[in-house]
Design an enzyme around this catalytic site. Structure first.
Site, short mmCIF file in Angstrom:
data_model
loop_
_atom_site.label_atom_id
_atom_site.label_comp_id
_atom_site.label_asym_id
_atom_site.label_seq_id
_atom_site.Cartn_x
_atom_site.Cartn_y
_atom_site.Cartn_z
CB SER A 9 -20.77 -13.16 -29.29
OG SER A 9 -19.80 -12.12 -29.25
CB VAL A 12 -15.34 -5.38 -30.13
CG1 VAL A 12 -14.58 -5.75 -28.86
CG2 VAL A 12 -14.42 -4.71 -31.14
CG ASP A 13 -13.10 -9.58 -27.90
OD1 ASP A 13 -12.43 -8.57 -28.18
OD2 ASP A 13 -13.40 -9.90 -26.74
CB SER A 14 -17.03 -12.80 -32.23
OG SER A 14 -18.10 -11.91 -32.03
CB CYS A 100 -20.74 -21.99 -22.17
SG CYS A 100 -21.58 -21.29 -23.57
N GLY A 124 -13.89 -15.53 -30.80
CA GLY A 124 -13.12 -14.34 -30.44
C GLY A 124 -12.41 -14.49 -29.10
CB CYS A 200 -21.40 -18.43 -20.99
SG CYS A 200 -21.08 -19.02 -22.63
#
Length: 395
Positions: A9, A12-14, A100, A124, A200
């Protein structure tokens, strides 16, 4: 080597989800979903998807994984945006993030990933997946993320077994600080990037302005209902059954202008939601006003002073039969059955003790304690321990 498509995306998470999968030896592909074209409703001159897809590309290059952008804006408009306008028009408040995940990430996106030969799709999200055996068959569990502060299992409350079977959540056992630490160590461009707060995948959108594109402004009155309103003092009727009692408890109070006093005007009841405090532009009250009800038919908004106003609280809610969703089909209730759970009616709310009652007329969720701002169109999700087992749309 199993192939995994990661929804990158640009956050940082993904990024770390992709990194961890690569470390574990998976064949990783990064895909960025472009879900929005209409620059006229994204706020400010910044174009969030361009910036995000750039960051996603830089991360993919750094990790040495193939990357491409796919345009899902048509499906997004049809499945999410049109649905949102439709719900707001009816006076309901939808949750686009839950939708989503159900309709885009784990449906349209997942189908594209599988067509690229993927065995799994990874995101993520801060949640975990478990697997147990029931009657000799594998059953997948949706478990809370280890970081209690970031647990996002609620947003996945509408997933089905087939979707969970193909899903991976690589960062579910990590905390946010740990994720940032890895990103910093890897010198990823997303290491310090703020979490996105917009709709989203649409980015920074102001909801009222977004809604005004489709829903015409229509001036109406704001009424204030006093705490002494007679409707709060009414004696309970006698009920012939538990179902009748639950039905009564789950029905919101219907207000009329005669119950309160006129305190202001608004631009359309369909822009507002229960529990909302901001955006009313009514001053001069001792405590802030909260919306306790909206009436789309008469275009009226009813408010009460303070977050403890009686009009905000209800103990019971109902989910229509067609909108009850079990992730764990083996735990599904038959008519007449009950189940003790812990439930929440919004993201980040502490789990609350509750009992589920299944009848032909629907599923009732009765909380031990009254809940503030139970809102039609939002999702209620219920857990057994740290496992989210089912959910439904509040009707």
């Amino acid at each position: 080597m199993k192939r995994v498509v990661v929804g990158l995306s640009g956050g940082v998470d993904s990024s770390i989800a992709a990194y961890l999968l690569k470390e574990q030896g998976y064949d990783v592909i990064g895909l960025f979903m472009k879900n929005w074209h209409d620059e006229s409703v994204t706020i400010s001159s910044e174009c969030p998807w361009l910036e995000d897809s750039n960051d996603a590309l830089l991360v993919a290059e750094k990790l040495g994984i193939p990357f491409q952008t796919i345009d899902l804006s048509e499906q997004y408009k049809e499945k999410i945006v049109d649905y949102m306008f439709n719900e707001y028009e009816k006076g309901r408040t939808p949750n686009p993030d839950v939708l989503c995940n159900r309709e885009i990430k784990f449906d349209v996106f997942m189908k594209i990933a599988l067509s690229l030969g993927a065995d799994y799709v990874a995101t993520g999200h801060y949640c975990r997946k478990g697997e147990i055996e029931v009657d000799g068959k594998p059953v997948y569990q949706l478990l809370a993320g280890k970081d209690g502060n970031k647990d996002q299992s609620y947003f996945l409350c509408q997933l089905a077994q087939e979707q969970l079977a193909k899903a991976l959540f690589p960062i579910g056992a990590l905390t946010k600080p740990e994720v940032r630490e890895i990103a910093t160590r890897m010198e990823l461009v997303t290491a310090e990037k703020k979490d996105s707060q917009g709709l989203c995948f649409i980015g920074k959108v102001r909801l009222p302005e977004f809604l005004q594109q489709q829903l015409q402004p229509k001036e109406g009155f704001i009424y204030e209902i006093p705490a002494s309103c007679e409707k709060y003092q009414q004696k309970l009727p006698t009920f012939n059954s538990k179902e009748e009692a639950l039905q009564f408890e789950a029905t919101p109070i219907q207000y009329t202008p005669a119950d309160g006093k006129k305190v202001g005007t608004h631009q359309g009841a369909h822009y507002y939601t229960i529990g909302q405090r901001k955006g009313l532009n009514v001053g001069g009250t001792k405590e802030p006003l909260f919306i306790i009800a909206t009436d789309i038919a008469t275009n009226a908004i009813y408010t009460g002073q303070g977050h403890l106003h009686l009009g905000l609280y209800r103990r019971t809610l109902r989910v229509q039969p067609s909108e009850v969703h079990w992730i764990r089909q083996d735990l599904r209730l038959e008519n007449g059955q009950t189940l003790e759970v812990r439930a929440r009616i919004r993201y980040r709310q502490e789990l609350q003790k509750a009992t589920l009652y299944q009848f032909e007329s629907g599923l009732y969720v009765q909380f031990d304690e009254p809940q503030s701002a139970i809102t039609e169109g939002q999702f209620v999700a219920w857990n057994i321990g740290e496992e989210l087992v089912g959910s439904g749309v509040i009707s």
